[in-house]
Design an enzyme around this catalytic site. Structure first.
Site, PDB file in Angstrom:
ATOM      1  N   SER A 126      41.017  10.501   9.588  1.00  0.00           N
ATOM      2  CA  SER A 126      39.888  10.957   8.780  1.00  0.00           C
ATOM      3  C   SER A 126      40.365  11.241   7.364  1.00  0.00           C
ATOM      4  CB  SER A 126      39.283  12.233   9.366  1.00  0.00           C
ATOM      5  OG  SER A 126      38.317  12.788   8.485  1.00  0.00           O
TER       6      SER A 126
ATOM      7  N   TYR B  92      40.515  20.935  12.049  1.00  0.00           N
ATOM      8  CA  TYR B  92      40.278  19.487  12.139  1.00  0.00           C
ATOM      9  C   TYR B  92      41.059  18.762  11.042  1.00  0.00           C
ATOM     10  CZ  TYR B  92      37.833  15.014  12.176  1.00  0.00           C
ATOM     11  OH  TYR B  92      37.530  13.665  12.223  1.00  0.00           O
TER      12      TYR B  92
END
Length: 250
Positions: free
Chosen positions: A145, A158
């Site tokens: 990501s 995250y």
């Protein structure tokens, strides 16, 4: 006797990017392994679509954070196909916690994200390494990501797990070479159930309005990059590719 067709295992492939990857591999003549943790009905739907494209399909329910179950899944792949050419580590989880809410990010949230996003990718790659090496030209693609680059995303944990995945991509590229290449794709915002269900308050259109390409990615946009690393290059390893509409230019 190994099958004559190449084989791709995609973790977390019942829906979204994982599903798009499975179907793209099937269209390119691959047999596929559909992995899911909870979404069995959707995994079976994805498997049905892949079969309709001519692929032989193995469906494996397995939480990638469970090393013993991961090893059994990969053993099943070897028994079913006798080979593994591509591994896509796509399975991931998050908790949507505002970054300034430090107390809201609990230890259990940290543990779950680390277990799935980082340890899980390691467990599956480790279990699959021998099968991938055996063919002499294996490929691992980690779906990371841009949160792992920018530090901005659904939660601090995250972002940290995806940054760790980026670093681990480089480490694994070194140790698995030359038989196996390891690369990572870093999506920006994706128009998928993940973000819509995770935080319904997020306005995707507003989020991407200032990007050079002012729209959210579709799952197939990310799958395109995964397929490039898996099938479109023979000399690329240890690389981190942002597929984000130019978000990381800002």
């Amino acid at each position: 006797m190994p099958t004559s067709r190449p084989v791709a295992l995609v973790t977390g492939s019942a829906t979204g990017v994982g599903r798009a990857c499975v179907l793209q591999f099937a269209r390119r003549g691959y047999d596929v392994v559909v992995n899911y943790s909870r979404s069995e009905a959707e995994a079976l739907d994805t498997a049905g679509e892949a079969k309709a494209l001519g692929a032989k399909v193995l469906v494996e329910g397995c939480d990638v954070s469970d090393d013993a179950r991961v090893r059994k899944m990969v053993l099943n792949v070897g028994e079913a196909f006798g080979r593994l050419d591509v591994l896509v580590n796509n399975a991931a989880t998050t908790s949507f916690i505002e970054h300034r809410d430090l107390e809201g990010l609990t230890e259990s949230m940290w543990d779950r994200m680390l277990a799935v996003n980082l340890k899980g990718a390691f467990f599956v790659t480790r279990a699959a390494a021998d099968l991938l090496r055996a063919g002499g030209s294996g490929s691992v693609v980690n779906v990371s990501s841009v949160a792992g680059i920018t530090g901005s995303g659904s939660s601090i944990a995250y972002c940290a797990t995806k940054a760790g995945l980026n670093t681990m991509t480089k480490s694994l590229a070194r140790v698995l070479a030359p038989e196996v290449r390891v690369n990572a794709v870093c999506p920006g915002p994706i128009d998928s159930r993940w973000i819509k269900e995770g935080n319904p308050k997020w306005d995707l259109d507003a989020m991407v309005a200032g990007y050079p390409i002012p729209k959210a990615s579709q799952p197939d946009d990310i799958a395109d990059a995964v397929l490039f690393f898996a099938t479109g290059t023979a000399m690329t390893t240890g690389q981190i590719l942002s597929v984000d509409g130019g978000q990381t230019l800002l």
